[in-house]
Design a protein around this motif. Structure first.
Motif, PDB file in Angstrom:
ATOM      1  N   ARG A   1      -2.902   2.230  -5.529  1.00 46.81           N
ATOM      2  CA  ARG A   1      -2.294   0.865  -5.861  1.00 46.81           C
ATOM      3  C   ARG A   1      -1.138   0.549  -4.907  1.00 46.81           C
ATOM      4  O   ARG A   1      -0.979  -0.306  -4.145  1.00 46.81           O
TER       5      ARG A   1
ATOM      6  N   GLU B   1      -0.125   2.197  -2.046  1.00 49.77           N
ATOM      7  CA  GLU B   1      -0.643   2.280  -0.516  1.00 49.77           C
ATOM      8  C   GLU B   1      -1.109   0.949  -0.228  1.00 49.77           C
ATOM      9  O   GLU B   1      -0.781   0.578   0.914  1.00 49.77           O
ATOM     10  N   ALA B   2      -2.018   0.319  -1.027  1.00 52.47           N
ATOM     11  CA  ALA B   2      -2.359  -0.858  -0.756  1.00 52.47           C
ATOM     12  C   ALA B   2      -1.279  -2.017  -0.635  1.00 52.47           C
ATOM     13  O   ALA B   2      -1.201  -3.065   0.234  1.00 52.47           O
ATOM     14  N   GLN B   3      -0.232  -1.875  -1.534  1.00 56.30           N
ATOM     15  CA  GLN B   3       0.864  -2.762  -1.483  1.00 56.30           C
ATOM     16  C   GLN B   3       1.735  -2.441  -0.434  1.00 56.30           C
ATOM     17  O   GLN B   3       2.174  -3.508   0.273  1.00 56.30           O
ATOM     18  N   ARG B   4       2.009  -1.279  -0.010  1.00 65.24           N
ATOM     19  CA  ARG B   4       2.721  -0.810   1.391  1.00 65.24           C
ATOM     20  C   ARG B   4       2.035  -1.640   2.594  1.00 65.24           C
ATOM     21  O   ARG B   4       2.749  -2.055   3.363  1.00 65.24           O
ATOM     22  N   ASN B   5       0.650  -1.386   2.666  1.00 63.13           N
ATOM     23  CA  ASN B   5       0.120  -1.913   3.612  1.00 63.13           C
ATOM     24  C   ASN B   5       0.163  -3.194   3.759  1.00 63.13           C
ATOM     25  O   ASN B   5       0.169  -4.133   4.821  1.00 63.13           O
ATOM     26  N   SER B   6      -0.004  -4.056   2.675  1.00 63.69           N
ATOM     27  CA  SER B   6       0.270  -5.503   2.641  1.00 63.69           C
ATOM     28  C   SER B   6       1.573  -6.224   3.276  1.00 63.69           C
ATOM     29  O   SER B   6       1.720  -6.738   3.901  1.00 63.69           O
ATOM     30  N   LEU B   7       2.512  -5.255   2.545  1.00 64.81           N
ATOM     31  CA  LEU B   7       3.926  -5.501   3.252  1.00 64.81           C
ATOM     32  C   LEU B   7       4.019  -5.063   4.456  1.00 64.81           C
ATOM     33  O   LEU B   7       4.700  -6.116   5.169  1.00 64.81           O
ATOM     34  N   ASN B   8       3.552  -4.178   4.871  1.00 66.23           N
ATOM     35  CA  ASN B   8       3.767  -3.958   6.436  1.00 66.23           C
ATOM     36  C   ASN B   8       3.092  -4.937   7.379  1.00 66.23           C
ATOM     37  O   ASN B   8       3.651  -5.449   8.251  1.00 66.23           O
ATOM     38  N   ALA B   9       2.002  -5.520   6.838  1.00 67.11           N
ATOM     39  CA  ALA B   9       1.218  -6.461   7.626  1.00 67.11           C
ATOM     40  C   ALA B   9       2.340  -7.824   7.635  1.00 67.11           C
ATOM     41  O   ALA B   9       2.320  -8.370   8.782  1.00 67.11           O
ATOM     42  N   ARG B  10       2.815  -8.237   6.528  1.00 70.73           N
ATOM     43  CA  ARG B  10       3.786  -9.495   6.349  1.00 70.73           C
ATOM     44  C   ARG B  10       4.789  -9.157   7.269  1.00 70.73           C
ATOM     45  O   ARG B  10       5.309 -10.118   7.948  1.00 70.73           O
TER      46      ARG B  10
ATOM     47  N   ARG C   1       5.034  -7.304  10.028  1.00 73.65           N
ATOM     48  CA  ARG C   1       4.546  -7.387  11.383  1.00 73.65           C
ATOM     49  C   ARG C   1       4.530  -8.950  11.878  1.00 73.65           C
ATOM     50  O   ARG C   1       4.902  -9.354  12.777  1.00 73.65           O
TER      51      ARG C   1
END
Length: 105
Positions: free
Chosen positions: A51, A53-62, A64
């Motif tokens: 969960r 890791e998914a949250q981190r990936n979402s925040l990283n995309a935002r 970017r």
């Protein structure tokens, strides 16, 4: 943790259950219970990790996207002018209101 740790714990629990000893039934049950608790903690922590890791990936995309938007905002603005005269195939005389006239490509 991995599934091998869970299967190892299950094997240990099975080995404890297979050893019949007088008076050790309570200890065996205690250890079986502790093994099950540990396995459940592993499952819970693994789910929490996924969960996060998914949250981190979402925040990283935002982040970017925001960085890209910020770079676009920091680019110099465009100046709009009026073409007064075409000088050649690639050049023109352009009038910009407050600044004057320029030859541009």
């Amino acid at each position: 943790m991995s599934s091998s740790a869970i299967t190892h714990g299950a094997r240990a629990a099975a080995q404890l259950a297979d050893k019949p000893q007088a008076g050790a039934q309570g200890i065996r049950e205690y250890h079986l219970h502790k093994i099950q608790e540990a396995e459940q903690k592993i499952v819970d922590k693994t789910q929490n990790l996924r969960r996060l890791e998914a949250q981190r990936n979402s925040l990283n995309a935002r982040v970017r996207l925001l960085k890209d938007e910020l770079n676009l905002l920091q680019e110099p603005g465009l100046t709009i002018g009026e073409v007064i005269k075409v000088i050649g195939k690639k050049k023109a005389l352009v009038k910009i209101q407050p600044e004057g006239k320029y030859v541009v490509d």
